[in-house]
Design a protein around this motif. Structure first.
Motif, PDB file in Angstrom:
ATOM      1  N   PHE A  75       0.775  -1.298  -0.007  1.00  0.00           N
ATOM      2  CA  PHE A  75      -0.078  -0.130  -0.152  1.00  0.00           C
ATOM      3  C   PHE A  75       0.845   1.143   0.102  1.00  0.00           C
ATOM      4  O   PHE A  75       0.434   2.232   0.111  1.00  0.00           O
ATOM      5  N   ALA A  76       1.984   1.357  -0.225  1.00  0.00           N
ATOM      6  CA  ALA A  76       2.976   2.223  -0.386  1.00  0.00           C
ATOM      7  C   ALA A  76       4.282   1.782  -1.068  1.00  0.00           C
ATOM      8  O   ALA A  76       4.642   0.532  -1.083  1.00  0.00           O
ATOM      9  N   TRP A  77       5.025   2.652  -1.521  1.00  0.00           N
ATOM     10  CA  TRP A  77       6.206   2.506  -2.179  1.00  0.00           C
ATOM     11  C   TRP A  77       7.581   2.935  -1.089  1.00  0.00           C
ATOM     12  O   TRP A  77       7.257   3.884  -0.396  1.00  0.00           O
ATOM     13  N   HIS A  78       8.416   2.252  -1.389  1.00  0.00           N
ATOM     14  CA  HIS A  78       9.646   2.655  -0.548  1.00  0.00           C
ATOM     15  C   HIS A  78      10.094   4.024  -1.408  1.00  0.00           C
ATOM     16  O   HIS A  78      10.317   3.854  -2.506  1.00  0.00           O
ATOM     17  N   TYR A  79      10.338   5.012  -0.616  1.00  0.00           N
ATOM     18  CA  TYR A  79      10.579   6.327  -1.201  1.00  0.00           C
ATOM     19  C   TYR A  79      12.015   6.546  -1.153  1.00  0.00           C
ATOM     20  O   TYR A  79      12.811   7.179  -0.456  1.00  0.00           O
ATOM     21  N   THR A  80      12.858   5.688  -2.303  1.00  0.00           N
ATOM     22  CA  THR A  80      14.152   5.764  -2.220  1.00  0.00           C
ATOM     23  C   THR A  80      15.084   7.138  -2.440  1.00  0.00           C
ATOM     24  O   THR A  80      15.957   7.227  -2.089  1.00  0.00           O
ATOM     25  N   GLN A  81      14.219   8.165  -2.801  1.00  0.00           N
ATOM     26  CA  GLN A  81      14.769   9.492  -3.041  1.00  0.00           C
ATOM     27  C   GLN A  81      15.165   9.889  -1.577  1.00  0.00           C
ATOM     28  O   GLN A  81      16.059  10.579  -1.272  1.00  0.00           O
ATOM     29  N   PHE A  82      14.464   9.556  -0.438  1.00  0.00           N
ATOM     30  CA  PHE A  82      14.836  10.074   1.012  1.00  0.00           C
ATOM     31  C   PHE A  82      15.020   8.730   1.966  1.00  0.00           C
ATOM     32  O   PHE A  82      15.483   9.257   3.092  1.00  0.00           O
ATOM     33  N   SER A  83      15.243   7.645   1.405  1.00  0.00           N
ATOM     34  CA  SER A  83      15.520   6.668   2.577  1.00  0.00           C
ATOM     35  C   SER A  83      16.238   5.615   1.559  1.00  0.00           C
ATOM     36  O   SER A  83      15.961   4.991   0.606  1.00  0.00           O
ATOM     37  N   ASN A  84      17.235   5.006   2.348  1.00  0.00           N
ATOM     38  CA  ASN A  84      18.152   3.884   1.696  1.00  0.00           C
ATOM     39  C   ASN A  84      17.963   2.641   2.555  1.00  0.00           C
ATOM     40  O   ASN A  84      18.646   1.813   2.579  1.00  0.00           O
ATOM     41  N   SER A  85      16.758   2.609   3.407  1.00  0.00           N
ATOM     42  CA  SER A  85      16.745   1.358   4.256  1.00  0.00           C
ATOM     43  C   SER A  85      16.511   0.168   3.449  1.00  0.00           C
ATOM     44  O   SER A  85      15.552  -0.078   2.596  1.00  0.00           O
ATOM     45  N   GLN A  86      17.408  -0.826   3.708  1.00  0.00           N
ATOM     46  CA  GLN A  86      17.401  -2.144   3.046  1.00  0.00           C
ATOM     47  C   GLN A  86      16.079  -2.928   3.598  1.00  0.00           C
ATOM     48  O   GLN A  86      15.477  -3.826   2.685  1.00  0.00           O
ATOM     49  N   GLU A  87      15.753  -2.728   4.695  1.00  0.00           N
ATOM     50  CA  GLU A  87      14.211  -3.372   5.189  1.00  0.00           C
ATOM     51  C   GLU A  87      13.141  -2.988   4.294  1.00  0.00           C
ATOM     52  O   GLU A  87      12.361  -3.758   4.089  1.00  0.00           O
ATOM     53  N   LEU A  88      13.068  -1.619   3.982  1.00  0.00           N
ATOM     54  CA  LEU A  88      11.992  -1.103   3.330  1.00  0.00           C
ATOM     55  C   LEU A  88      12.198  -1.626   1.918  1.00  0.00           C
ATOM     56  O   LEU A  88      11.093  -2.139   1.114  1.00  0.00           O
ATOM     57  N   ALA A  89      13.329  -1.544   1.242  1.00  0.00           N
ATOM     58  CA  ALA A  89      13.587  -2.131   0.040  1.00  0.00           C
ATOM     59  C   ALA A  89      13.218  -3.691  -0.340  1.00  0.00           C
ATOM     60  O   ALA A  89      12.657  -4.202  -1.110  1.00  0.00           O
ATOM     61  N   ARG A  90      13.733  -4.562   0.780  1.00  0.00           N
ATOM     62  CA  ARG A  90      13.240  -6.154   0.943  1.00  0.00           C
ATOM     63  C   ARG A  90      11.823  -6.171   0.952  1.00  0.00           C
ATOM     64  O   ARG A  90      11.101  -6.847   0.361  1.00  0.00           O
ATOM     65  N   ALA A  91      10.934  -5.203   1.735  1.00  0.00           N
ATOM     66  CA  ALA A  91       9.698  -5.492   1.830  1.00  0.00           C
ATOM     67  C   ALA A  91       9.088  -4.893   0.747  1.00  0.00           C
ATOM     68  O   ALA A  91       7.823  -5.806  -0.021  1.00  0.00           O
ATOM     69  N   GLN A  92       9.430  -4.221   0.031  1.00  0.00           N
ATOM     70  CA  GLN A  92       8.764  -3.716  -1.550  1.00  0.00           C
ATOM     71  C   GLN A  92       9.007  -4.707  -2.358  1.00  0.00           C
ATOM     72  O   GLN A  92       8.141  -5.233  -3.077  1.00  0.00           O
ATOM     73  N   GLU A  93      10.105  -5.391  -2.344  1.00  0.00           N
ATOM     74  CA  GLU A  93      10.538  -6.695  -3.519  1.00  0.00           C
ATOM     75  C   GLU A  93       9.538  -7.658  -3.039  1.00  0.00           C
ATOM     76  O   GLU A  93       9.209  -8.354  -4.008  1.00  0.00           O
ATOM     77  N   LYS A  94       9.528  -8.062  -1.944  1.00  0.00           N
ATOM     78  CA  LYS A  94       8.577  -9.139  -1.307  1.00  0.00           C
ATOM     79  C   LYS A  94       7.145  -8.723  -1.941  1.00  0.00           C
ATOM     80  O   LYS A  94       6.432  -9.502  -2.501  1.00  0.00           O
ATOM     81  N   ALA A  95       6.709  -7.573  -1.605  1.00  0.00           N
ATOM     82  CA  ALA A  95       5.371  -7.267  -2.027  1.00  0.00           C
ATOM     83  C   ALA A  95       5.165  -7.401  -3.319  1.00  0.00           C
ATOM     84  O   ALA A  95       4.089  -7.667  -3.950  1.00  0.00           O
ATOM     85  N   LYS A  96       5.925  -6.924  -4.175  1.00  0.00           N
ATOM     86  CA  LYS A  96       6.108  -6.909  -5.730  1.00  0.00           C
ATOM     87  C   LYS A  96       5.735  -8.412  -6.062  1.00  0.00           C
ATOM     88  O   LYS A  96       4.934  -8.949  -6.880  1.00  0.00           O
ATOM     89  N   LEU A  97       6.747  -9.206  -5.739  1.00  0.00           N
ATOM     90  CA  LEU A  97       6.862 -10.695  -6.016  1.00  0.00           C
ATOM     91  C   LEU A  97       5.356 -11.351  -5.603  1.00  0.00           C
ATOM     92  O   LEU A  97       5.072 -12.237  -6.455  1.00  0.00           O
TER      93      LEU A  97
END
Length: 123
Positions: A75-97
């Motif tokens: 229900f949201a994107w990891h906003y990589t312009q303002f965050s380099n959180s690997q945890e959020l990046a992994r969560a987004q990849e899992k949600a995509k998959l």
């Protein structure tokens, strides 16, 4: 968020949810409300944005991060312009998959791109 009896608008750090009127915008808002409305949450302020809003990570009563939960549920994107959180990046990849939430659509448009498109159309 209510702080000392006053309503305060909080921007969630590291995430960008669909806008009102954008596909999944209402579902994202409802998901967020279901998790935190009328509950005592904890906010960790990161900074302020260009509009003076507090940018924060919000923790739910169970200790989980609202920011992370929104991304993990799709229900949201990891906003990589303002965050380099690997945890959020992994969560987004899992949600995509898993094609969770907005990732179930054919070609979800990130809110920052949607806002640009709609600003141009409004001119």
């Amino acid at each position: 968020m209510m702080i000392n009896g006053k309503a305060v608008r909080i921007r969630l750090f590291g995430v960008d949810a669909p806008e009102k009127g954008q596909p999944f915008g209402e579902k994202a808002r409802q998901y967020c409300a279901d998790l935190c409305f009328n509950k005592t949450v904890r906010m960790v302020k990161k900074n302020k944005d260009q509009y003076g809003r507090i940018v924060a990570e919000v923790y739910l009563p169970d200790g989980s991060s609202l920011n992370h939960r929104l991304v993990a549920a799709g229900f949201a994107w990891h906003y990589t312009q303002f965050s380099n959180s690997q945890e959020l990046a992994r969560a987004q990849e899992k949600a995509k998959l898993e094609k969770s939430g907005l990732w179930a659509g054919k070609s979800p448009i990130a809110p920052w791109n949607w806002r640009k498109q709609h600003r141009r159309m409004a001119r």
